[in-house]
Design a protein around this motif. Structure first.
Motif, PDB file in Angstrom:
ATOM      1  N   PRO A  59      24.317   4.773  18.564  1.00 37.60           N
ATOM      2  CA  PRO A  59      24.094   3.749  17.531  1.00 37.60           C
ATOM      3  C   PRO A  59      25.370   3.321  16.830  1.00 37.60           C
ATOM      4  CG  PRO A  59      23.461   5.888  16.703  1.00 37.60           C
ATOM      5  CD  PRO A  59      23.857   6.110  18.123  1.00 37.60           C
ATOM      6  N   PHE A  60      26.494   3.390  17.532  1.00 32.81           N
ATOM      7  CA  PHE A  60      27.787   3.026  16.964  1.00 32.81           C
ATOM      8  C   PHE A  60      28.297   1.751  17.623  1.00 32.81           C
ATOM      9  CE2 PHE A  60      27.530   7.158  15.267  1.00 32.81           C
ATOM     10  CZ  PHE A  60      28.550   7.369  14.344  1.00 32.81           C
ATOM     11  N   LEU A  61      29.011   0.959  16.828  1.00 28.06           N
ATOM     12  CA  LEU A  61      29.660  -0.258  17.301  1.00 28.06           C
ATOM     13  C   LEU A  61      31.077  -0.272  16.753  1.00 28.06           C
ATOM     14  CD1 LEU A  61      29.731  -3.214  18.448  1.00 28.06           C
ATOM     15  CD2 LEU A  61      28.759  -3.936  16.251  1.00 28.06           C
ATOM     16  N   LEU A  72      25.046  -7.850  17.500  1.00 24.43           N
ATOM     17  CA  LEU A  72      25.256  -6.503  18.033  1.00 24.43           C
ATOM     18  C   LEU A  72      24.730  -5.442  17.064  1.00 24.43           C
ATOM     19  CD1 LEU A  72      28.873  -6.949  19.439  1.00 24.43           C
ATOM     20  CD2 LEU A  72      26.814  -6.506  20.791  1.00 24.43           C
ATOM     21  N   LEU A  73      24.966  -5.635  15.778  1.00 21.92           N
ATOM     22  CA  LEU A  73      24.471  -4.683  14.788  1.00 21.92           C
ATOM     23  C   LEU A  73      22.946  -4.699  14.702  1.00 21.92           C
ATOM     24  CD1 LEU A  73      27.096  -5.198  11.956  1.00 21.92           C
ATOM     25  CD2 LEU A  73      26.655  -3.052  13.166  1.00 21.92           C
ATOM     26  N   THR A  74      22.366  -5.882  14.739  1.00 15.83           N
ATOM     27  CA  THR A  74      20.903  -6.008  14.680  1.00 15.83           C
ATOM     28  C   THR A  74      20.255  -5.343  15.885  1.00 15.83           C
ATOM     29  OG1 THR A  74      21.073  -8.082  13.432  1.00 15.83           O
ATOM     30  CG2 THR A  74      18.992  -7.647  14.562  1.00 15.83           C
ATOM     31  N   ARG A  75      20.828  -5.559  17.053  1.00 13.35           N
ATOM     32  CA  ARG A  75      20.298  -4.956  18.273  1.00 13.35           C
ATOM     33  C   ARG A  75      20.421  -3.430  18.231  1.00 13.35           C
ATOM     34  NH1 ARG A  75      23.214  -6.969  23.558  1.00 13.35           N
ATOM     35  NH2 ARG A  75      24.759  -5.417  22.887  1.00 13.35           N
ATOM     36  N   THR A  76      21.559  -2.951  17.724  1.00 18.41           N
ATOM     37  CA  THR A  76      21.764  -1.511  17.611  1.00 18.41           C
ATOM     38  C   THR A  76      20.764  -0.895  16.643  1.00 18.41           C
ATOM     39  OG1 THR A  76      24.128  -1.770  18.086  1.00 18.41           O
ATOM     40  CG2 THR A  76      23.447   0.272  17.014  1.00 18.41           C
ATOM     41  N   HIS A  77      20.572  -1.535  15.514  1.00 24.08           N
ATOM     42  CA  HIS A  77      19.638  -1.044  14.503  1.00 24.08           C
ATOM     43  C   HIS A  77      18.211  -1.019  15.046  1.00 24.08           C
ATOM     44  CE1 HIS A  77      17.122  -1.140  10.871  1.00 24.08           C
ATOM     45  NE2 HIS A  77      18.126  -0.539  10.256  1.00 24.08           N
ATOM     46  N   ALA A  78      17.838  -2.060  15.755  1.00 27.85           N
ATOM     47  CA  ALA A  78      16.480  -2.134  16.300  1.00 27.85           C
ATOM     48  C   ALA A  78      16.228  -1.034  17.332  1.00 27.85           C
ATOM     49  CB  ALA A  78      16.252  -3.505  16.930  1.00 27.85           C
ATOM     50  N   PHE A  92      19.112   2.834  13.123  1.00 26.75           N
ATOM     51  CA  PHE A  92      20.256   2.666  12.225  1.00 26.75           C
ATOM     52  C   PHE A  92      21.443   2.206  13.063  1.00 26.75           C
ATOM     53  CE2 PHE A  92      20.620   6.988  13.770  1.00 26.75           C
ATOM     54  CZ  PHE A  92      21.978   7.213  13.926  1.00 26.75           C
ATOM     55  N   ALA A  93      22.475   1.733  12.381  1.00 25.66           N
ATOM     56  CA  ALA A  93      23.681   1.271  13.069  1.00 25.66           C
ATOM     57  C   ALA A  93      24.904   1.659  12.256  1.00 25.66           C
ATOM     58  CB  ALA A  93      23.643  -0.239  13.273  1.00 25.66           C
ATOM     59  N   VAL A  94      25.972   2.020  12.966  1.00 24.31           N
ATOM     60  CA  VAL A  94      27.229   2.410  12.320  1.00 24.31           C
ATOM     61  C   VAL A  94      28.347   1.533  12.889  1.00 24.31           C
ATOM     62  CG1 VAL A  94      28.853   4.268  11.844  1.00 24.31           C
ATOM     63  CG2 VAL A  94      26.405   4.788  12.119  1.00 24.31           C
ATOM     64  N   LEU A  95      29.003   0.806  12.010  1.00 28.14           N
ATOM     65  CA  LEU A  95      30.110  -0.065  12.401  1.00 28.14           C
ATOM     66  C   LEU A  95      31.427   0.612  12.031  1.00 28.14           C
ATOM     67  CD1 LEU A  95      31.310  -2.819  13.293  1.00 28.14           C
ATOM     68  CD2 LEU A  95      30.983  -3.602  10.932  1.00 28.14           C
ATOM     69  N   ILE A  96      32.277   0.805  13.022  1.00 27.70           N
ATOM     70  CA  ILE A  96      33.623   1.336  12.792  1.00 27.70           C
ATOM     71  C   ILE A  96      34.598   0.179  12.944  1.00 27.70           C
ATOM     72  CG2 ILE A  96      35.352   3.017  13.485  1.00 27.70           C
ATOM     73  CD1 ILE A  96      32.783   4.266  12.384  1.00 27.70           C
ATOM     74  N   ASP A  97      35.191  -0.233  11.825  1.00 31.15           N
ATOM     75  CA  ASP A  97      36.090  -1.379  11.805  1.00 31.15           C
ATOM     76  C   ASP A  97      37.522  -0.871  11.927  1.00 31.15           C
ATOM     77  OD1 ASP A  97      36.111  -4.209  11.684  1.00 31.15           O
ATOM     78  OD2 ASP A  97      36.896  -4.134   9.644  1.00 31.15           O
ATOM     79  N   CYS A  98      38.203  -1.235  13.007  1.00 29.95           N
ATOM     80  CA  CYS A  98      39.457  -0.596  13.398  1.00 29.95           C
ATOM     81  C   CYS A  98      40.666  -1.475  13.072  1.00 29.95           C
ATOM     82  CB  CYS A  98      39.434  -0.302  14.898  1.00 29.95           C
ATOM     83  SG  CYS A  98      37.971   0.623  15.439  1.00 29.95           S
ATOM     84  N   LEU A 136      22.412   0.620   7.557  1.00 32.32           N
ATOM     85  CA  LEU A 136      23.567  -0.042   8.171  1.00 32.32           C
ATOM     86  C   LEU A 136      24.820   0.493   7.480  1.00 32.32           C
ATOM     87  CD1 LEU A 136      22.194  -3.715   8.195  1.00 32.32           C
ATOM     88  CD2 LEU A 136      22.546  -2.275  10.208  1.00 32.32           C
ATOM     89  N   HIS A 137      25.657   1.180   8.237  1.00 31.28           N
ATOM     90  CA  HIS A 137      26.824   1.838   7.682  1.00 31.28           C
ATOM     91  C   HIS A 137      28.096   1.222   8.268  1.00 31.28           C
ATOM     92  CE1 HIS A 137      24.164   5.087   6.185  1.00 31.28           C
ATOM     93  NE2 HIS A 137      23.493   4.818   7.296  1.00 31.28           N
ATOM     94  N   ALA A 138      29.102   1.023   7.423  1.00 28.09           N
ATOM     95  CA  ALA A 138      30.363   0.441   7.885  1.00 28.09           C
ATOM     96  C   ALA A 138      31.525   1.230   7.304  1.00 28.09           C
ATOM     97  CB  ALA A 138      30.457  -1.025   7.478  1.00 28.09           C
TER      98      ALA A 138
END
Length: 313
Positions: free
Chosen positions: A41-43, A174-180, A184-190, A259-261
């Motif tokens: 569940p990570f993006l 991408l986040l919506t699809r991951t959450h569904a 839950f979804a976790v966004l790692i902003d690099c 939704l976590h970022a």
């Protein structure tokens, strides 16, 4: 499949492009890198590592091909690229940050940059605009002006419509699809930061800075685990200072909605020569560490992201 240009700096070679909508007719403005199936569940997101410079843009700029790269988060997409093989998709920009910054509000524009008045709905008073780093940046690096004169307002509008909005639509999808799929979804902003960055009165030079918008964008367990993993590897890690996370972290991080970022800044001194833009000898070792870090982070139990205390947003 999208054409990747992340192996080297690429310039278009075509002087016939007339509009922002056509700047990326050779390479797409961004791409999704993923395996056959998303298993976690990570993006991962790399919005500032793009290094495809359209000739039309270069012709507008007063800087040479090296100076204009001063705001790149060089090679960050490659440093975190191991996450893709672990089952996490990555959204990576091909457009450079000097051309457009998607880690800003869509209309964070500096009216001094344009020949015509900007629309009234633009955010012209943000600290980022004041610093020359709005949605269409005025500066790169240590205060270098990108342009010698004012731009047509239509240029900013075209970049926002042709690149900014599709980028965020893709990220949201991408986040919506991951959450569904996972609940839950976790966004790692690099991101990366200059080697000159220091923290606090001690002058500490951090290897990494973890940003969670001062606890607002992610569960505390995610932040604490990220800091702990990197510290255990021997790295020096700062938290929220001087980078707490930009628009992407703030906008998409909604822990109460599962939704976590989290924003991660890597010190460029660890892996590259900032003057020549060449990779340093430690590049591969750092990439291996970040792959191990990503794997351990993605192994966190689901309850850390779902069983949260109720809080107002």
């Amino acid at each position: 499949m999208a054409v990747s240009c992340h192996d080297a700096l690429v310039f278009s070679g075509s002087f016939k492009l007339k509009t922002a909508a056509e700047d990326f007719s050779v390479f797409p403005p961004f791409e999704i890198r993923s395996g056959a199936e998303q298993r976690v569940p990570f993006l991962f997101n790399s919005p500032h590592s793009g290094r495809y410079y359209p000739e039309r843009f270069l012709a507008m700029a007063r800087l040479d091909r090296n100076a204009i790269r001063r705001s790149e988060d060089c090679y960050v997409d490659e440093l975190f690229g191991g996450a893709v093989a672990l089952g996490a998709p990555m959204l990576a920009a091909n457009f450079p940050r000097a051309y457009l910054d998607v880690n800003r509000e869509p209309w964070e524009l500096d009216p001094r940059m344009f020949a015509e008045p900007v629309p009234s709905f633009c955010n012209i008073r943000s600290a980022r605009v004041a610093g020359g780093l709005g949605t269409v940046p005025k500066l790169v690096g240590e205060g270098l002006d990108i342009y010698s004169g004012r731009l047509p307002l239509a240029e900013a509008v075209a970049r926002i419509e042709a690149v900014y909005k599709p980028y965020h639509e893709t990220l949201k999808r991408l986040l919506t699809r991951t959450h569904a799929r996972f609940g839950f979804a976790v966004l790692i902003d690099c991101h990366s930061m200059p080697a000159s960055i220091r923290v606090g009165d001690s002058g500490l030079r951090p290897d990494f800075i973890i940003g969670d918008r001062f606890g607002i964008s992610a569960t505390a367990a995610l932040t604490e685990t990220a800091i702990g993993l990197l510290t255990a590897m021997g790295y020096t890690v700062a938290h929220n200072k001087p980078y707490a996370g930009g628009f992407i972290t703030e906008h998409y991080g909604r822990p109460a909605r599962h939704l976590h970022a989290l924003q991660i800044e890597v010190n460029r001194g660890l892996y590259m020569n900032e003057r020549t833009f060449e990779k340093a000898a430690g590049f591969d070792a750092l990439a291996d560490d970040l792959t191990r870090f990503s794997a351990d982070l993605m192994a966190m139990p689901d309850h850390h992201f779902i069983d949260l205390p109720l809080a107002a947003e």
